[in-house]
Design a protein around this motif. Sequence first.
Motif, mmCIF file in Angstrom:
data_model
loop_
_atom_site.group_PDB
_atom_site.id
_atom_site.type_symbol
_atom_site.label_atom_id
_atom_site.label_comp_id
_atom_site.label_asym_id
_atom_site.label_seq_id
_atom_site.Cartn_x
_atom_site.Cartn_y
_atom_site.Cartn_z
ATOM 1 N N LYS A 5 0.826 -1.202 0.000
ATOM 2 C CA LYS A 5 0.000 0.000 0.000
ATOM 3 C C LYS A 5 0.862 1.255 0.000
ATOM 4 C CE LYS A 5 -3.713 -0.388 2.340
ATOM 5 N NZ LYS A 5 -4.714 -0.490 3.439
ATOM 6 N N SER A 37 -11.492 2.558 2.401
ATOM 7 C CA SER A 37 -10.457 3.394 1.794
ATOM 8 C C SER A 37 -10.990 3.996 0.505
ATOM 9 C CB SER A 37 -9.198 2.583 1.491
ATOM 10 O OG SER A 37 -8.614 2.078 2.672
ATOM 11 N N THR A 92 -9.778 6.651 -2.803
ATOM 12 C CA THR A 92 -8.654 7.267 -3.501
ATOM 13 C C THR A 92 -9.180 8.127 -4.635
ATOM 14 O OG1 THR A 92 -7.148 5.431 -3.011
ATOM 15 C CG2 THR A 92 -6.576 6.845 -4.867
ATOM 16 N N SER A 142 -11.832 2.560 -4.549
ATOM 17 C CA SER A 142 -12.374 2.320 -3.205
ATOM 18 C C SER A 142 -12.110 0.884 -2.788
ATOM 19 C CB SER A 142 -13.877 2.601 -3.164
ATOM 20 O OG SER A 142 -14.577 1.694 -4.003
ATOM 21 N N ASP A 179 -5.308 9.506 -0.640
ATOM 22 C CA ASP A 179 -6.049 8.385 -0.071
ATOM 23 C C ASP A 179 -6.630 8.802 1.273
ATOM 24 O OD1 ASP A 179 -5.011 6.898 -2.189
ATOM 25 O OD2 ASP A 179 -3.334 6.148 -0.993
ATOM 26 N N THR A 223 -8.365 6.610 4.539
ATOM 27 C CA THR A 223 -8.727 5.302 5.076
ATOM 28 C C THR A 223 -9.293 5.482 6.472
ATOM 29 O OG1 THR A 223 -6.990 4.183 3.827
ATOM 30 C CG2 THR A 223 -7.900 3.010 5.712
#
Length: 862
Positions: free
Chosen positions: A69, A177, A179, A188, A857, A859
């Motif tokens: 990630k 999450s 993005t 997602s 991002d 999260t």
Amino acid sequence: MMHNADQTTKTRQFSLSALSGAIAIATAISSGTAYSAEIEEVVVTAQKRAENLQDVPIAISAFTGDNIKKMGAQNLTDLGKSTPGVEMNNDTALQPTYNIRGIQTSDFTVGSDPAVAVYVDDVYTGRGAGAEVPLADIERVEVLKGPQGTLFGRNATGGAIHIVTKRPLNEDQTEVSLTAGNYGRMSSDVIINRAINDKAAVRLTASTNKRDGYYPNAEDGADWGGQDTQTLRASLSLMPNDDTEILWRAEYSRLDQNGATRASVNENISVGDGTVFSDQAFDTGNHEERDLYATSLKITHDFNDMTLTSITAYRTFESYLLQDEDGTNNPDFYFASANFDDQKFFSQEFRLNGETDSLKWTLGASYSQEELVHDTEAFFTPSTFETFALYTVMKESPEQLAALGVSQGQIDALAAMSDLEVSKQVPGFRELLRNTSIPLAPGLNASGDGLMVANFYGNYLLPSLVENVMQSSPEAQQAFFSNFNCSSQLQTYMGSGDDSQLNACLLLGANAFVQGKEGNWRENVLNTGDYRSAAIYGDATWAVTDRMNLTFGARYTQDDKDFTIDTAYQNELYGIPFGMAFFSGGNPAISQSSSDSWSDLSGRVVLDYQWNDDVMTYASISNGFKAGGFNSLNYGDDIDNSFDQETVVNFEAGIKSNLLDNRMQLNASVYAYEYDNLQELSLIGFPIPSYNLRNADAEGQGAEVEMLFAASDNLLIGGNYSHLKTEYTRYQVIEAAGETAEDDRTGDPRVGTPENKINLMAEYTIGLNSGADIVLRGDYNWTDERVGTISDPSLVVPDYNLLNARVAFNSASDTYTVSAWVQNLTDEEIVGDFGGPGNAIGAETGWRFQPRMFGADFTMRF
């Protein structure tokens, strides 16, 4: 695009300077800091049992889900850039090639198997089109280098890649999450983990990724090179008792995007500047589609001193890939292809593990069956064939151009040019033909489009067709020649044996046919396969002393394959169906069935020595096996449709160490291998180039170094370097397909294999008084130049630099993370690769890496 040696030297100097500077900066930042940080342990299952990465005597690069990630890697191709000795340069998710230490298979059909085995949760994926899965909710990815024939079986001659998804946990978790980025990037991930009770848990993952294209579209419509994927995963863990676990996994993945884009590097036919970075226009839409389903059931039961594991799996996918093969919208070069794949794969493995004070052992048996359908379609126009015929003559026998009034000086110049240079002359010669009247035969003239192809028909196709017809009934003969209005010439030939008038008449008819033909020309080859593989294996590690271990293993594999090939030509030459792209020696169609089997005993012997608690060295010899297969697209009386199995023997020595109170990991290895009967796919043949698989031998020698250093509580730095030299030691020349001794690549390096590669990483954490932290990270890669295509080794892919950066804010409670990132920070123009079937008509193509990409991002965990 030709390679500039001076530019490469400068780039290498810059890369080494950047490496030295990064190390100096990292050292300066960390100097004077109290060292208390330690590197976390990574557990892998490379030997079919859970072990610390540093205790496994195999060269492994392992990536945890958290690290994936942070790197911004979305798929295996992204991970390949950061892995020493590994190249995964793929322009399409549906025909990927994985290269480990110079070992790869480039066949995009189903006649052969890949040389690098990809596993998802202990299940072999079988085909490359089903291997590229999104790396969402991943526990880790293990890249095992060198032949892994003992424990991972066939088709692991180069190595094995193991993707391990996260399993259900006995607790409640939810993670979301999101993005957003440039080029319309919207992604997602939703992860839900629930503990049903203390004996059962379930995990659900939903992932989407969508992004617009980055190839500028010179016409109306969306830019090319976009992404659009959706993935659903579900897993269920049950423990009916303390000794038994049942783990069920399922996955569905949908891909539907306009990726797989290649552009012509011939500036004389492209709307751009002849590079892959300018505006592009195509006359065929590039499109990728795939629906993939996978499920597996893993049952593990512990006895007193043994563990029995059963893994039952089923995978299936359907895919469709449409590509503009010439990379332009020039009507003289119109060439497109479509590939349909349908795979059904079943596998069953039983494994028994045991351990005593001095022996760790594994026994196993496996069986798999793969049912395959692959259909390759090719689309042309008569004008394409004219280009193809001209380009073939210009490359293979330019002296024939003298009949067109071409000067000897031009002919000599063509003979001295590379394939790419010759291809750039095609448009000019096309114009010459359009304005020239040339005598084809006594009493026969032609001009304009159709001249080269008419000669081609007359010289190569019609004789074969006539020969076949002359063996048929008198009625069939009369019908055939009547189509050409050559009945009277046939009677003259039958009476006197003089074929000059008959040949002239046939040639005239062929020329009229070519000039009068309208619309697209379509041909296809349909392959089916039914492949079965069975194996038994054993592997054991014996503690010779407290410090020395001896590992030895063996696997016996039996592969049985049934294969069919059927051609269909949707066009006819005066009632006779025939093909040019899939040339069949004049036969109107081909329908063949083949069966073959291969078996092999592969194994390994490893000796490792633990010098102390922190340093281990090892030496090994291992071999791998890849079954033989079948030519999917080429066939003929003089070409064997079946080819031999591959084998590779690898010698390796390495060190794994934890230094400076476990603040540094330093691993290194050196290796050498010999590769026999390498299955090499290339576009060869005269007068018809077509894809052929042949066997060759190769060798390679290399070294790899990986380092990870926790310089302080705040600073983590890492890097790796790989060096590899490969060359062909034997290269089979298929003379029946038109190759000559000049096509022998013995002594040349393997395609797609850079000699040097460097990766650097630095991660710095800033702790805040609130308990939150900010993490700064940078990743840098330099990759050396490499040969782009085997058909023209002078076409070199230049070396490149790639820099990625990321900054993240983690909340004190770890309930949310916000990050901003940029990939290809300096917006480098990087060529991914050259090659493809477009070079058969002088439209050599290439593809590019992504330009600068940036985004953010968010999260949330709860």
